[in-house]
Scaffold this active site. Sequence first.
Site, mmCIF file in Angstrom:
data_model
loop_
_atom_site.group_PDB
_atom_site.id
_atom_site.type_symbol
_atom_site.label_atom_id
_atom_site.label_comp_id
_atom_site.label_asym_id
_atom_site.label_seq_id
_atom_site.Cartn_x
_atom_site.Cartn_y
_atom_site.Cartn_z
ATOM 1 N N SER A 1 0.806 -1.229 0.000
ATOM 2 C CA SER A 1 0.000 0.000 0.000
ATOM 3 C C SER A 1 0.836 1.275 0.000
ATOM 4 O O SER A 1 0.313 2.352 -0.236
ATOM 5 C CB SER A 1 -0.946 0.005 1.206
ATOM 6 O OG SER A 1 -0.223 0.238 2.387
ATOM 7 N N LYS B 1 1.616 3.969 7.382
ATOM 8 C CA LYS B 1 0.880 4.871 6.497
ATOM 9 C C LYS B 1 1.395 6.298 6.673
ATOM 10 O O LYS B 1 2.045 6.615 7.664
ATOM 11 C CB LYS B 1 -0.619 4.866 6.852
ATOM 12 C CG LYS B 1 -1.367 3.569 6.541
ATOM 13 C CD LYS B 1 -1.636 3.414 5.068
ATOM 14 C CE LYS B 1 -2.437 2.168 4.756
ATOM 15 N NZ LYS B 1 -1.807 0.922 5.203
#
Lengths: 419, 146
Positions: free
Chosen positions: B66, B103
């Site tokens: 991701s 993230k």
Amino acid sequence: MYGLCDCNNFFASCERLFRPDLEGKPVIVLSNNDGCVIARSNEAKALGIGMGQPLYQVQRLVEQRHVTLFSANFALYGDISRRVMATLRALVPNTEVYSIDEAFFDLHGIGEPLDDYGRQIGRTIRRNTGIPVSIGIAPTKTLAKIASKLAKQYPKLDGCCYMHRRQDIEKVLATFPLRDIWGIGRRYGKLFDGMGIRTALQFVQLPQEWVHARMGVAGLRTWNELQGVECIAFEQMPARKQQITVSRSFPKEIESLAELDRIVAEFAAACAEKLRRQGSACREIICFIYTNRHREDQPQRYESGLATLAEPSASTIEIVKLARTVLQQIYRSGFGYKKAGVTLSEILPASQMQGSLFDPVDRQKQQRLMETMDRVNRTYGKGKIVLAAQGTHPFRMNREHLSPRYTTEWDELPVVKAE
Amino acid sequence: MKKENDNFTFYRPDTTTQREIPVAGGAVRAGFPSPADDFLELPLDLNRELVRNPASTFFVRVAGESMTGDGIGDGDLLVVDRSTEPHDGCIAICCLDGEFTVKRLKLEPDGVWLLPSNPAYKPIRATKSNDFRIWGVVRHVIKSFK
């Protein structure tokens, strides 16, 4: 002023640092061989799981309340401890590491408000290492220990208890259990229970002569320290250990002498290596073997024996040989032994070893051999070179619930998801 | 760290990292001295460069795709410093509902956005109803080529 920095539920906190799913859940850490409880998260304490309780006694609770178990992972705890101590060292003028999860620090020359300073230390350690700590600050080390316990007990203190005014200290001592005072412990606990003396204040009110006569200089020191008189000096350098012990319980009882012999050789070799690491030599070797005290149906034996070296030594060869001789003397067949250990005592700096004119051993040659052996084992991994007596299969502990060595092995690093 | 008394100041050496220190000059011979002797410097130490604060730095391994837009791929090694204050736009290791995730953070007054950098993944919003904590700030990514 002195401070004490004490890690909260240290082993359990180390495990939880890498297991965010266990936040707020009961966690316990078990001793070598998964025998007894040696650390508990607050949630596990609240369930009534006691310190030192054997696992089988709490097994049902563990299953019913979904308590997460960990086998002791000292590779992890050692590394996290070093991080905590390094962080503390950068924040205060001097530190004295007292144990794997506690360190004293010196605040002489640091300005008020010291409670804010203490809180800052606690917050920084928590943020940088992930380990929650309790800070106690007081005029003596014994009082600082008490203060850190209060900081742990009362959340509204926000992690730091600064105890310095005479009236505050007296108020605390009036209710603080004498048993929990540093230097009293189990040894004198019974004596004072029998006398009806339960609080630290009652102890302080005893006449000085009585304390001296019954407890000696050490007791007098505690008595003075509780009154704010500094008696226990700050030691920056870790003292050389006066005794070195390696002992383990076995997963199963062992009867055979040959098997015990191999294990004792291994423990003696581990002791000798520790001895050399601190630059010492020893004169005495104690070996002990115990049967299983939880098995009342079986005959019990607790045996130990002592042997003295002709000359102080740090050589694995000599120490292992003597430990095995002692084992031969104390061993009796027909018993199931559950625990064995080796202790070295009469320890002195290796530099003080006096050669004897009639010494049959070539000391320098032995020393070179030991240095080489230690170097090989450090470089290529533990146990690469051992004595034949130790055998080729090192003693394995029962460690069913062992977590990864998150911070000391490349293959066991924590994994983060990017999903 | 130093300790003072009346006459002297003692400095304790920092022995926490190893470095090779070149010895100037080498053997003294009757020849032409090395013109580089006056310019001796320490060899570069990656530990010093990548690990500012050893006590608060942890290494973690990435699993997943991701964050490929930030150059963070599956199997990469991240250097995480817990002593760095998380700021808006930093890449961080977070604990979200019991799991570690990496993230980019967008900090807002009433919640945090966890932003992936691969268009195949959706942003996640963490609010008070989530169990959310920032574990540490990612300072470097190390990729290895086979």
